[in-house]
Design a protein around this motif. Structure first.
Motif, PDB file in Angstrom:
ATOM      1  N   GLU A 179     -10.652  17.259  20.495  1.00 33.25           N
ATOM      2  CA  GLU A 179     -11.018  16.103  21.115  1.00 33.25           C
ATOM      3  C   GLU A 179     -12.404  15.493  21.075  1.00 33.25           C
ATOM      4  OE1 GLU A 179     -10.217  17.567  25.319  1.00 33.25           O
ATOM      5  OE2 GLU A 179      -8.140  17.360  25.001  1.00 33.25           O
ATOM      6  N   ILE A 180     -13.336  16.266  20.945  1.00 31.19           N
ATOM      7  CA  ILE A 180     -14.877  15.654  20.737  1.00 31.19           C
ATOM      8  C   ILE A 180     -14.824  15.170  19.300  1.00 31.19           C
ATOM      9  CG2 ILE A 180     -17.180  16.633  20.436  1.00 31.19           C
ATOM     10  CD1 ILE A 180     -16.434  18.674  22.651  1.00 31.19           C
ATOM     11  N   GLN A 181     -14.335  15.800  18.340  1.00 30.69           N
ATOM     12  CA  GLN A 181     -14.361  15.314  17.042  1.00 30.69           C
ATOM     13  C   GLN A 181     -13.559  13.805  16.851  1.00 30.69           C
ATOM     14  OE1 GLN A 181     -13.962  17.868  13.599  1.00 30.69           O
ATOM     15  NE2 GLN A 181     -13.742  19.516  14.931  1.00 30.69           N
ATOM     16  N   LYS A 182     -12.500  13.840  17.580  1.00 23.63           N
ATOM     17  CA  LYS A 182     -11.661  12.621  17.941  1.00 23.63           C
ATOM     18  C   LYS A 182     -12.750  11.509  18.216  1.00 23.63           C
ATOM     19  CE  LYS A 182      -7.637  10.399  19.342  1.00 23.63           C
ATOM     20  NZ  LYS A 182      -6.162  10.691  20.221  1.00 23.63           N
ATOM     21  N   LEU A 183     -13.303  11.855  19.451  1.00 26.42           N
ATOM     22  CA  LEU A 183     -14.344  10.875  20.210  1.00 26.42           C
ATOM     23  C   LEU A 183     -15.151  10.448  19.172  1.00 26.42           C
ATOM     24  CD1 LEU A 183     -15.168   8.998  22.728  1.00 26.42           C
ATOM     25  CD2 LEU A 183     -16.390  11.514  23.036  1.00 26.42           C
ATOM     26  N   LEU A 184     -15.975  11.413  18.570  1.00 29.35           N
ATOM     27  CA  LEU A 184     -17.106  11.074  17.567  1.00 29.35           C
ATOM     28  C   LEU A 184     -16.758  10.203  16.402  1.00 29.35           C
ATOM     29  CD1 LEU A 184     -19.080  14.372  18.148  1.00 29.35           C
ATOM     30  CD2 LEU A 184     -19.869  12.229  18.881  1.00 29.35           C
ATOM     31  N   LYS A 185     -15.516  10.576  15.907  1.00 28.57           N
ATOM     32  CA  LYS A 185     -15.243   9.870  14.626  1.00 28.57           C
ATOM     33  C   LYS A 185     -15.044   8.308  15.117  1.00 28.57           C
ATOM     34  CE  LYS A 185     -11.525   9.799  11.082  1.00 28.57           C
ATOM     35  NZ  LYS A 185     -10.475  10.622  10.635  1.00 28.57           N
ATOM     36  N   ALA A 186     -14.433   8.062  16.311  1.00 24.46           N
ATOM     37  CA  ALA A 186     -14.110   6.629  16.804  1.00 24.46           C
ATOM     38  C   ALA A 186     -15.523   5.817  16.832  1.00 24.46           C
ATOM     39  CB  ALA A 186     -13.178   6.710  17.991  1.00 24.46           C
ATOM     40  N   MET A 187     -16.591   6.579  17.395  1.00 28.25           N
ATOM     41  CA  MET A 187     -17.813   5.981  17.382  1.00 28.25           C
ATOM     42  C   MET A 187     -18.370   5.744  16.187  1.00 28.25           C
ATOM     43  SD  MET A 187     -18.757   8.354  20.697  1.00 28.25           S
ATOM     44  CE  MET A 187     -20.384   7.455  21.189  1.00 28.25           C
ATOM     45  N   ARG A 188     -17.880   6.000  15.221  1.00 24.52           N
ATOM     46  CA  ARG A 188     -18.625   6.029  13.803  1.00 24.52           C
ATOM     47  C   ARG A 188     -20.149   6.697  13.556  1.00 24.52           C
ATOM     48  NH1 ARG A 188     -15.328   2.600  10.756  1.00 24.52           N
ATOM     49  NH2 ARG A 188     -14.068   1.308  11.972  1.00 24.52           N
ATOM     50  N   LEU A 189     -20.174   7.667  14.213  1.00 20.86           N
ATOM     51  CA  LEU A 189     -21.420   8.643  14.503  1.00 20.86           C
ATOM     52  C   LEU A 189     -21.548   9.531  13.220  1.00 20.86           C
ATOM     53  CD1 LEU A 189     -21.756   8.947  18.050  1.00 20.86           C
ATOM     54  CD2 LEU A 189     -23.326   7.396  16.512  1.00 20.86           C
ATOM     55  N   CYS A 190     -22.623   9.981  12.719  1.00 19.46           N
ATOM     56  CA  CYS A 190     -22.720  11.257  12.091  1.00 19.46           C
ATOM     57  C   CYS A 190     -22.743  12.348  13.000  1.00 19.46           C
ATOM     58  CB  CYS A 190     -24.120  10.937  10.959  1.00 19.46           C
ATOM     59  SG  CYS A 190     -24.410  12.517   9.889  1.00 19.46           S
ATOM     60  N   TYR A 191     -21.838  13.191  12.534  1.00 18.89           N
ATOM     61  CA  TYR A 191     -21.882  14.383  13.530  1.00 18.89           C
ATOM     62  C   TYR A 191     -21.584  15.623  12.877  1.00 18.89           C
ATOM     63  CZ  TYR A 191     -16.613  13.690  13.335  1.00 18.89           C
ATOM     64  OH  TYR A 191     -15.329  13.695  12.746  1.00 18.89           O
ATOM     65  N   ASP A 192     -21.624  16.753  13.733  1.00 16.43           N
ATOM     66  CA  ASP A 192     -21.172  18.214  13.341  1.00 16.43           C
ATOM     67  C   ASP A 192     -20.643  18.716  14.495  1.00 16.43           C
ATOM     68  OD1 ASP A 192     -20.327  20.293  11.741  1.00 16.43           O
ATOM     69  OD2 ASP A 192     -22.438  21.052  12.175  1.00 16.43           O
ATOM     70  N   VAL A 193     -19.487  19.299  14.697  1.00 14.23           N
ATOM     71  CA  VAL A 193     -19.159  19.845  15.905  1.00 14.23           C
ATOM     72  C   VAL A 193     -18.932  21.396  15.701  1.00 14.23           C
ATOM     73  CG1 VAL A 193     -17.137  20.223  17.545  1.00 14.23           C
ATOM     74  CG2 VAL A 193     -17.732  17.945  16.625  1.00 14.23           C
ATOM     75  N   ASP A 194     -19.538  22.224  16.130  1.00 13.14           N
ATOM     76  CA  ASP A 194     -19.584  23.584  15.968  1.00 13.14           C
ATOM     77  C   ASP A 194     -19.149  24.311  17.312  1.00 13.14           C
ATOM     78  OD1 ASP A 194     -19.936  25.968  15.053  1.00 13.14           O
ATOM     79  OD2 ASP A 194     -21.972  26.026  15.028  1.00 13.14           O
ATOM     80  N   THR A 195     -18.491  25.202  17.053  1.00 12.42           N
ATOM     81  CA  THR A 195     -18.007  26.162  18.534  1.00 12.42           C
ATOM     82  C   THR A 195     -18.190  27.671  17.969  1.00 12.42           C
ATOM     83  OG1 THR A 195     -15.785  26.516  17.527  1.00 12.42           O
ATOM     84  CG2 THR A 195     -16.149  24.676  18.916  1.00 12.42           C
TER      85      THR A 195
END
Length: 214
Positions: free
Chosen positions: A10-26
């Motif tokens: 869900e977080i990755q989907k949100l960040l992708k829609a915001m067109r941000l450079c991101y990394d999600v780690d768990t």
């Protein structure tokens, strides 16, 4: 683990829609390892944001605060329920007492303060002395912030017997502040008490993001 993976997607989907450079780690670990896991990531981050879910979690919350704030020296933005998380506040209240922790909080929040429309440096029952606040309490830090482009005013507040946190909170309400910046104090042995104090302060006071550093 399934819940963790679902949240991650869900977080990755949100960040992708915001067109941000991101990394999600768990990481799925036992409770006592949470602080170390958070510390490892906070060391390589500008800021750790702690939201209402963790603030309501007496078991995980203290470990996250320990790992991100006390074990790294990096700042933390605490966002209680009902508060709007922002890195572009218009009005900011700075709780100032000439201590190292307050100075570090101001330095870490400098970009936020420089971009704000109004910064109020508030001192509660300040005493003029040359070893602490100087002959004119608040003047030195106001000059420092002004040199960095901040629009600063200084307010000297009487406590009238009330706790300093209560006075600062009320002043934040009066000036319609979007954020409070202040130092976090306490030794390792006081960390859980600090967490409890922070959460109680937040829940008892206005729902404003709290920028902390130590």
């Amino acid at each position: 683990m399934a819940s963790l993976e679902k949240t991650s997607r869900e977080i990755q989907k949100l960040l992708k829609a915001m067109r941000l450079c991101y990394d999600v780690d768990t990481e799925y670990c036992d409770q006592t390892s949470v602080g170390d896991a958070v510390r490892q990531r906070a060391l390589c981050a500008d800021l750790t944001i702690v939201g209402p879910a963790l603030l309501n979690d007496d078991k995980l919350g203290p470990f996250v605060i320990n790992g991100s704030l006390f074990d790294t020296g990096k700042p933390v933005l605490v966002v209680p329920k009902g508060a709007e998380a922002t890195l572009s506040p218009r009005r900011v209240l700075v709780g100032w007492d000439s201590r190292v922790e307050a100075s570090r909080a101001v330095r870490e929040a400098l970009d936020l303060l420089s971009g704000a429309e109004e910064v109020c440096v508030a001192l509660v029952d300040p005493k003029a002395n040359y070893n602490g606040n100087g002959a004119e309490p608040g003047a030195d830090i106001a000059t420092y912030l002004t040199r960095h482009g901040a629009r600063v005013s200084v307010d000297l507040l009487p406590s009238a017997g009330k706790p300093a946190a209560t006075v600062l909170a009320q002043h934040a309400i009066d000036m319609s502040a979007d954020m409070i910046v202040m130092g976090a104090y306490g030794s390792r042995r006081l960390r859980e008490r600090i967490f409890g104090g922070v959460t109680r302060w937040i829940f008892d006071k206005p729902t404003l993001p709290l920028f902390l550093a130590r």
